[in-house]
Scaffold this motif. Structure first.
Motif, PDB file in Angstrom:
ATOM      1  N   SER A 113       0.832  -1.205   0.000  1.00 10.68           N
ATOM      2  CA  SER A 113       0.000   0.000   0.000  1.00 10.68           C
ATOM      3  C   SER A 113       0.865   1.254   0.000  1.00 10.68           C
ATOM      4  CB  SER A 113      -0.956  -0.005   1.185  1.00 10.68           C
ATOM      5  OG  SER A 113      -0.239   0.077   2.403  1.00 10.68           O
ATOM      6  N   GLU A 114       1.995   1.212   0.685  1.00 13.87           N
ATOM      7  CA  GLU A 114       2.921   2.354   0.660  1.00 13.87           C
ATOM      8  C   GLU A 114       3.498   2.539  -0.741  1.00 13.87           C
ATOM      9  OE1 GLU A 114       5.880   1.934   3.691  1.00 13.87           O
ATOM     10  OE2 GLU A 114       4.405   1.953   5.304  1.00 13.87           O
ATOM     11  N   GLU A 115       3.846   1.439  -1.379  1.00 16.26           N
ATOM     12  CA  GLU A 115       4.371   1.511  -2.747  1.00 16.26           C
ATOM     13  C   GLU A 115       3.323   2.067  -3.705  1.00 16.26           C
ATOM     14  OE1 GLU A 115       5.973  -2.219  -4.033  1.00 16.26           O
ATOM     15  OE2 GLU A 115       7.310  -2.356  -2.317  1.00 16.26           O
ATOM     16  N   GLU A 116       2.088   1.634  -3.551  1.00 16.28           N
ATOM     17  CA  GLU A 116       1.008   2.139  -4.398  1.00 16.28           C
ATOM     18  C   GLU A 116       0.806   3.634  -4.193  1.00 16.28           C
ATOM     19  OE1 GLU A 116      -2.543  -0.099  -3.734  1.00 16.28           O
ATOM     20  OE2 GLU A 116      -1.624  -1.987  -4.355  1.00 16.28           O
ATOM     21  N   ASN A 117       0.816   4.067  -2.934  1.00 13.18           N
ATOM     22  CA  ASN A 117       0.654   5.492  -2.644  1.00 13.18           C
ATOM     23  C   ASN A 117       1.801   6.306  -3.236  1.00 13.18           C
ATOM     24  OD1 ASN A 117      -1.729   5.126  -1.252  1.00 13.18           O
ATOM     25  ND2 ASN A 117      -0.736   4.974   0.756  1.00 13.18           N
ATOM     26  N   LEU A 118       3.011   5.776  -3.110  1.00 16.33           N
ATOM     27  CA  LEU A 118       4.181   6.476  -3.645  1.00 16.33           C
ATOM     28  C   LEU A 118       4.127   6.562  -5.164  1.00 16.33           C
ATOM     29  CD1 LEU A 118       6.848   7.828  -2.952  1.00 16.33           C
ATOM     30  CD2 LEU A 118       7.950   5.599  -3.128  1.00 16.33           C
ATOM     31  N   SER A 119       3.732   5.480  -5.810  1.00 15.35           N
ATOM     32  CA  SER A 119       3.645   5.503  -7.275  1.00 15.35           C
ATOM     33  C   SER A 119       2.536   6.442  -7.740  1.00 15.35           C
ATOM     34  CB  SER A 119       3.433   4.098  -7.834  1.00 15.35           C
ATOM     35  OG  SER A 119       2.172   3.608  -7.454  1.00 15.35           O
ATOM     36  N   LEU A 120       1.424   6.465  -7.022  1.00 13.03           N
ATOM     37  CA  LEU A 120       0.332   7.375  -7.365  1.00 13.03           C
ATOM     38  C   LEU A 120       0.775   8.828  -7.215  1.00 13.03           C
ATOM     39  CD1 LEU A 120      -2.663   7.693  -8.117  1.00 13.03           C
ATOM     40  CD2 LEU A 120      -3.183   7.641  -5.682  1.00 13.03           C
ATOM     41  N   LEU A 121       1.490   9.117  -6.123  1.00 10.35           N
ATOM     42  CA  LEU A 121       1.985  10.468  -5.893  1.00 10.35           C
ATOM     43  C   LEU A 121       2.968  10.887  -6.986  1.00 10.35           C
ATOM     44  CD1 LEU A 121       2.094  12.921  -4.000  1.00 10.35           C
ATOM     45  CD2 LEU A 121       3.981  11.798  -2.818  1.00 10.35           C
ATOM     46  N   SER A 122       3.856   9.975  -7.363  1.00  9.27           N
ATOM     47  CA  SER A 122       4.835  10.319  -8.404  1.00  9.27           C
ATOM     48  C   SER A 122       4.161  10.531  -9.754  1.00  9.27           C
ATOM     49  CB  SER A 122       5.917   9.242  -8.512  1.00  9.27           C
ATOM     50  OG  SER A 122       5.349   8.028  -8.934  1.00  9.27           O
ATOM     51  N   LYS A 123       3.127   9.757 -10.065  1.00  2.00           N
ATOM     52  CA  LYS A 123       2.399   9.955 -11.322  1.00  2.00           C
ATOM     53  C   LYS A 123       1.722  11.312 -11.344  1.00  2.00           C
ATOM     54  CE  LYS A 123       1.317   5.139 -12.344  1.00  2.00           C
ATOM     55  NZ  LYS A 123       0.235   4.142 -12.420  1.00  2.00           N
ATOM     56  N   LYS A 124       1.070  11.668 -10.234  1.00  2.00           N
ATOM     57  CA  LYS A 124       0.390  12.961 -10.175  1.00  2.00           C
ATOM     58  C   LYS A 124       1.388  14.106 -10.279  1.00  2.00           C
ATOM     59  CE  LYS A 124      -3.841  11.791  -7.742  1.00  2.00           C
ATOM     60  NZ  LYS A 124      -4.700  12.115  -6.612  1.00  2.00           N
ATOM     61  N   PHE A 125       2.544  13.964  -9.617  1.00  3.51           N
ATOM     62  CA  PHE A 125       3.557  15.019  -9.666  1.00  3.51           C
ATOM     63  C   PHE A 125       4.118  15.169 -11.075  1.00  3.51           C
ATOM     64  CE2 PHE A 125       7.910  16.624  -8.929  1.00  3.51           C
ATOM     65  CZ  PHE A 125       7.560  17.840  -8.376  1.00  3.51           C
ATOM     66  N   SER A 126       4.354  14.061 -11.763  1.00  9.09           N
ATOM     67  CA  SER A 126       4.874  14.153 -13.139  1.00  9.09           C
ATOM     68  C   SER A 126       3.838  14.795 -14.064  1.00  9.09           C
ATOM     69  CB  SER A 126       5.293  12.780 -13.657  1.00  9.09           C
ATOM     70  OG  SER A 126       4.175  11.932 -13.749  1.00  9.09           O
ATOM     71  N   ARG A 127       2.553  14.490 -13.877  1.00 11.13           N
ATOM     72  CA  ARG A 127       1.514  15.149 -14.668  1.00 11.13           C
ATOM     73  C   ARG A 127       1.487  16.649 -14.399  1.00 11.13           C
ATOM     74  NH1 ARG A 127      -3.229  11.133 -13.108  1.00 11.13           N
ATOM     75  NH2 ARG A 127      -2.423   9.258 -14.084  1.00 11.13           N
ATOM     76  N   PHE A 128       1.660  17.019 -13.118  1.00 12.56           N
ATOM     77  CA  PHE A 128       1.694  18.429 -12.756  1.00 12.56           C
ATOM     78  C   PHE A 128       2.853  19.137 -13.447  1.00 12.56           C
ATOM     79  CE2 PHE A 128       3.520  21.629  -9.869  1.00 12.56           C
ATOM     80  CZ  PHE A 128       2.482  22.538  -9.839  1.00 12.56           C
ATOM     81  N   LEU A 129       4.028  18.518 -13.427  1.00 12.03           N
ATOM     82  CA  LEU A 129       5.192  19.118 -14.082  1.00 12.03           C
ATOM     83  C   LEU A 129       4.986  19.249 -15.582  1.00 12.03           C
ATOM     84  CD1 LEU A 129       8.181  17.434 -12.212  1.00 12.03           C
ATOM     85  CD2 LEU A 129       7.338  19.769 -11.982  1.00 12.03           C
ATOM     86  N   LYS A 130       4.434  18.219 -16.196  1.00 13.48           N
ATOM     87  CA  LYS A 130       4.185  18.278 -17.642  1.00 13.48           C
ATOM     88  C   LYS A 130       3.209  19.392 -17.970  1.00 13.48           C
ATOM     89  CE  LYS A 130       4.938  13.433 -18.767  1.00 13.48           C
ATOM     90  NZ  LYS A 130       4.290  12.195 -19.191  1.00 13.48           N
ATOM     91  N   ARG A 131       2.148  19.500 -17.167  1.00 12.72           N
ATOM     92  CA  ARG A 131       1.153  20.537 -17.405  1.00 12.72           C
ATOM     93  C   ARG A 131       1.769  21.928 -17.298  1.00 12.72           C
ATOM     94  NH1 ARG A 131      -3.009  19.886 -13.327  1.00 12.72           N
ATOM     95  NH2 ARG A 131      -2.573  17.693 -13.539  1.00 12.72           N
ATOM     96  N   ASN A 132       2.567  22.164 -16.256  1.00 17.19           N
ATOM     97  CA  ASN A 132       3.194  23.478 -16.078  1.00 17.19           C
ATOM     98  C   ASN A 132       4.220  23.753 -17.161  1.00 17.19           C
ATOM     99  OD1 ASN A 132       1.653  24.167 -13.937  1.00 17.19           O
ATOM    100  ND2 ASN A 132       3.139  23.584 -12.377  1.00 17.19           N
ATOM    101  N   HIS A 133       4.965  22.738 -17.564  1.00 22.44           N
ATOM    102  CA  HIS A 133       5.952  22.919 -18.636  1.00 22.44           C
ATOM    103  C   HIS A 133       5.252  23.291 -19.934  1.00 22.44           C
ATOM    104  CE1 HIS A 133       9.530  22.430 -21.050  1.00 22.44           C
ATOM    105  NE2 HIS A 133       8.876  21.583 -21.830  1.00 22.44           N
ATOM    106  N   ASN A 134       4.152  22.631 -20.229  1.00 21.15           N
ATOM    107  CA  ASN A 134       3.391  22.945 -21.441  1.00 21.15           C
ATOM    108  C   ASN A 134       2.850  24.366 -21.398  1.00 21.15           C
ATOM    109  OD1 ASN A 134       3.852  20.457 -22.557  1.00 21.15           O
ATOM    110  ND2 ASN A 134       1.909  19.580 -21.864  1.00 21.15           N
ATOM    111  N   LYS A 135       2.418  24.815 -20.206  1.00 21.76           N
ATOM    112  CA  LYS A 135       1.926  26.181 -20.093  1.00 21.76           C
ATOM    113  C   LYS A 135       3.033  27.184 -20.383  1.00 21.76           C
ATOM    114  CE  LYS A 135      -1.794  25.410 -16.769  1.00 21.76           C
ATOM    115  NZ  LYS A 135      -2.240  25.622 -15.397  1.00 21.76           N
TER     116      LYS A 135
END
Length: 195
Positions: A113-135
């Protein structure tokens, strides 16, 4: 004698049955309603025994049309298929749950469950970075386009056809005004209009 084949549906049995009966009738053989209904019920396999007993006890086979008998059998077949699908889904869900509970310990499940939470957090953070970079990239493109748009070298005058200015700021404006005043004085236009 006609027998229901293994895995055969009622529609297929009806098709074969009517084909055989039609050929026999074309040869001169005659059948009563109850005789046809009894033949249909006898050709069904053992899995249909409960329905066969119910129909033969509750209905008068002499008044029951062959088409309505096949309709009742099709309804029963659909209900049985629905029940089989539900049962197989229930078994599949149960077996997955049991397998998952069988092989996990408390330590492993908390680590997973910790691994799942960490992977989910990293996916969301990478999406956030991509979105801001595109902006940022889009903003740079827009700013570059904006400055290049206001460069007066990109404009062509509609009055004289030269580059570097627009018609409102045309240096040849006086010459254009003279042409328009000629039109006004003479009432002649250089363009021909076709109606």
């Amino acid at each position: 004698m006609l027998r229901m084949l293994k895995g055969e549906s009622i529609a297929e049995v009806q098709k074969r049955f009517t084909h055989i009966i039609n050929h026999l009738m074309s040869l001169g053989k005659t059948f009563d309603k109850d005789e046809l209904n009894i033949k249909i019920l006898k050709c069904l396999d053992r899995s249909w025994q409960a329905k066969v007993t119910t129909i033969s006890e509750s209905k008068d086979l002499t008044s029951l049309a062959t088409a309505s008998l096949f309709g009742k059998l099709r309804e029963h077949e659909l209900e049985m298929n629905k029940l089989n699908v539900q049962e197989s889904e229930d078994k599949h869900v149960r077996s997955i749950a049991l397998k998952a509970a069988k092989h996990k310990s408390k330590q492993d499940s908390s680590d997973e469950s910790e691994e799942e939470n960490l992977s989910l957090l990293s996916k969301k953070f990478s999406r956030f970075l991509k979105r801001n970079h595109n902006k940022e990239v889009n903003k740079e493109r827009y700013d570059n386009k904006k400055t290049s748009e206001f460069n007066s070298n990109n404009y062509t005058c509609f009055g004289c056809g030269e580059q570097g200015h627009i018609k409102a700021y045309c240096p040849n404006k006086e010459r254009n005004e003279n042409k328009s005043s000629y039109k006004e004085k003479t009432g002649k236009s250089r363009r021909a209009y076709i109606a």
